[in-house]
Scaffold this motif. Structure first.
Motif, PDB file in Angstrom:
ATOM      1  N   ARG A  22     -17.624   1.245 -15.398  1.00 37.29           N
ATOM      2  CA  ARG A  22     -16.729   1.486 -16.532  1.00 37.29           C
ATOM      3  C   ARG A  22     -17.049   0.530 -17.671  1.00 37.29           C
ATOM      4  O   ARG A  22     -17.056   0.930 -18.847  1.00 37.29           O
ATOM      5  CB  ARG A  22     -15.265   1.340 -16.130  1.00 37.29           C
ATOM      6  N   ASP A  23     -17.350  -0.723 -17.353  1.00 33.78           N
ATOM      7  CA  ASP A  23     -17.698  -1.699 -18.386  1.00 33.78           C
ATOM      8  C   ASP A  23     -18.990  -1.299 -19.103  1.00 33.78           C
ATOM      9  O   ASP A  23     -19.090  -1.431 -20.323  1.00 33.78           O
ATOM     10  CB  ASP A  23     -17.849  -3.100 -17.792  1.00 33.78           C
ATOM     11  N   ARG A  24     -19.959  -0.804 -18.354  1.00 36.63           N
ATOM     12  CA  ARG A  24     -21.216  -0.361 -18.970  1.00 36.63           C
ATOM     13  C   ARG A  24     -20.968   0.831 -19.889  1.00 36.63           C
ATOM     14  O   ARG A  24     -21.509   0.900 -20.992  1.00 36.63           O
ATOM     15  CB  ARG A  24     -22.250  -0.009 -17.899  1.00 36.63           C
ATOM     16  N   ILE A  25     -20.147   1.762 -19.439  1.00 33.32           N
ATOM     17  CA  ILE A  25     -19.820   2.922 -20.273  1.00 33.32           C
ATOM     18  C   ILE A  25     -19.087   2.461 -21.526  1.00 33.32           C
ATOM     19  O   ILE A  25     -19.356   2.940 -22.632  1.00 33.32           O
ATOM     20  CB  ILE A  25     -18.979   3.945 -19.488  1.00 33.32           C
ATOM     21  N   LYS A  26     -18.161   1.514 -21.377  1.00 33.43           N
ATOM     22  CA  LYS A  26     -17.381   0.999 -22.513  1.00 33.43           C
ATOM     23  C   LYS A  26     -18.294   0.367 -23.560  1.00 33.43           C
ATOM     24  O   LYS A  26     -18.114   0.581 -24.758  1.00 33.43           O
ATOM     25  CB  LYS A  26     -16.355  -0.021 -22.005  1.00 33.43           C
ATOM     26  N   ARG A  27     -19.298  -0.401 -23.108  1.00 38.19           N
ATOM     27  CA  ARG A  27     -20.225  -1.028 -24.062  1.00 38.19           C
ATOM     28  C   ARG A  27     -20.975   0.026 -24.874  1.00 38.19           C
ATOM     29  O   ARG A  27     -21.112  -0.083 -26.090  1.00 38.19           O
ATOM     30  CB  ARG A  27     -21.208  -1.943 -23.334  1.00 38.19           C
ATOM     31  N   VAL A  28     -21.456   1.071 -24.191  1.00 40.69           N
ATOM     32  CA  VAL A  28     -22.179   2.142 -24.885  1.00 40.69           C
ATOM     33  C   VAL A  28     -21.229   2.903 -25.811  1.00 40.69           C
ATOM     34  O   VAL A  28     -21.584   3.229 -26.946  1.00 40.69           O
ATOM     35  CB  VAL A  28     -22.865   3.092 -23.870  1.00 40.69           C
ATOM     36  N   ALA A  29     -20.014   3.167 -25.339  1.00 40.28           N
ATOM     37  CA  ALA A  29     -19.028   3.868 -26.162  1.00 40.28           C
ATOM     38  C   ALA A  29     -18.721   3.060 -27.422  1.00 40.28           C
ATOM     39  O   ALA A  29     -18.673   3.625 -28.525  1.00 40.28           O
ATOM     40  CB  ALA A  29     -17.754   4.120 -25.354  1.00 40.28           C
ATOM     41  N   ASP A  30     -18.530   1.761 -27.278  1.00 36.29           N
ATOM     42  CA  ASP A  30     -18.264   0.906 -28.437  1.00 36.29           C
ATOM     43  C   ASP A  30     -19.438   0.962 -29.419  1.00 36.29           C
ATOM     44  O   ASP A  30     -19.236   1.083 -30.629  1.00 36.29           O
ATOM     45  CB  ASP A  30     -18.028  -0.543 -28.012  1.00 36.29           C
ATOM     46  N   PHE A  31     -20.652   0.902 -28.899  1.00 32.47           N
ATOM     47  CA  PHE A  31     -21.844   0.960 -29.740  1.00 32.47           C
ATOM     48  C   PHE A  31     -21.875   2.281 -30.519  1.00 32.47           C
ATOM     49  O   PHE A  31     -22.282   2.319 -31.680  1.00 32.47           O
ATOM     50  CB  PHE A  31     -23.104   0.808 -28.888  1.00 32.47           C
ATOM     51  N   ASN A  32     -21.455   3.364 -29.878  1.00 30.85           N
ATOM     52  CA  ASN A  32     -21.460   4.686 -30.499  1.00 30.85           C
ATOM     53  C   ASN A  32     -20.169   5.002 -31.254  1.00 30.85           C
ATOM     54  O   ASN A  32     -19.971   6.132 -31.702  1.00 30.85           O
ATOM     55  CB  ASN A  32     -21.696   5.764 -29.436  1.00 30.85           C
ATOM     56  N   ASN A  33     -19.295   3.982 -31.374  1.00 38.78           N
ATOM     57  CA  ASN A  33     -18.003   4.151 -32.066  1.00 38.78           C
ATOM     58  C   ASN A  33     -17.179   5.290 -31.474  1.00 38.78           C
ATOM     59  O   ASN A  33     -16.610   6.116 -32.198  1.00 38.78           O
ATOM     60  CB  ASN A  33     -18.210   4.370 -33.578  1.00 38.78           C
ATOM     61  N   ARG A  34     -17.136   5.331 -30.117  1.00 38.27           N
ATOM     62  CA  ARG A  34     -16.354   6.344 -29.422  1.00 38.27           C
ATOM     63  C   ARG A  34     -15.488   5.665 -28.377  1.00 38.27           C
ATOM     64  O   ARG A  34     -15.773   4.553 -27.942  1.00 38.27           O
ATOM     65  CB  ARG A  34     -17.271   7.345 -28.695  1.00 38.27           C
ATOM     66  N   SER A  35     -14.461   6.378 -27.950  1.00 38.82           N
ATOM     67  CA  SER A  35     -13.679   5.917 -26.809  1.00 38.82           C
ATOM     68  C   SER A  35     -14.497   6.165 -25.540  1.00 38.82           C
ATOM     69  O   SER A  35     -15.485   6.910 -25.559  1.00 38.82           O
ATOM     70  CB  SER A  35     -12.353   6.690 -26.726  1.00 38.82           C
ATOM     71  N   VAL A  36     -14.076   5.563 -24.447  1.00 38.01           N
ATOM     72  CA  VAL A  36     -14.742   5.816 -23.165  1.00 38.01           C
ATOM     73  C   VAL A  36     -14.646   7.299 -22.836  1.00 38.01           C
ATOM     74  O   VAL A  36     -15.626   7.925 -22.414  1.00 38.01           O
ATOM     75  CB  VAL A  36     -14.125   4.954 -22.033  1.00 38.01           C
TER      76      VAL A  36
END
Length: 92
Positions: A22-36
């Motif tokens: 979940r943390d890895r997904i959150k980092r990518v989501a933040d980078f892409n300016n999206r929610s998880v």
């Protein structure tokens, strides 16, 4: 979020993920300016496109293969089927 939010009418899936995912997904989501959630929807849509898209692609392929000389069509279809098999095996 309002209790009358349209998103409350959408289908819901609850999944369990390994520790840290979940943390890895959150980092990518933040980078892409999206929610998880939005990030996961993007990934799922890529993996499971609507059937109409697949049908459209197959119609396009059939149109292209149909324009080939008759002696090349069997080889072209074999290449298409081989690629579909490879993609299916990648997603299993």
């Amino acid at each position: 979020m309002s209790e009358y939010s349209p998103s409350r009418l959408l289908d819901k899936i609850i999944i369990r993920v390994p520790n840290g995912l979940r943390d890895r997904i959150k980092r990518v989501a933040d980078f892409n300016n999206r929610s998880v959630n939005a990030e996961l929807v993007v990934l799922l849509e890529r993996t499971y496109p609507p059937e109409t898209k697949i049908d459209e692609y197959l119609q396009d392929i059939a149109g292209i293969v149909g324009k080939l000389p008759a002696e090349n069509r069997a080889d072209a279809w074999r290449a298409v089927f081989d690629r579909l098999d490879a993609l299916r095996n990648e997603t299993i």
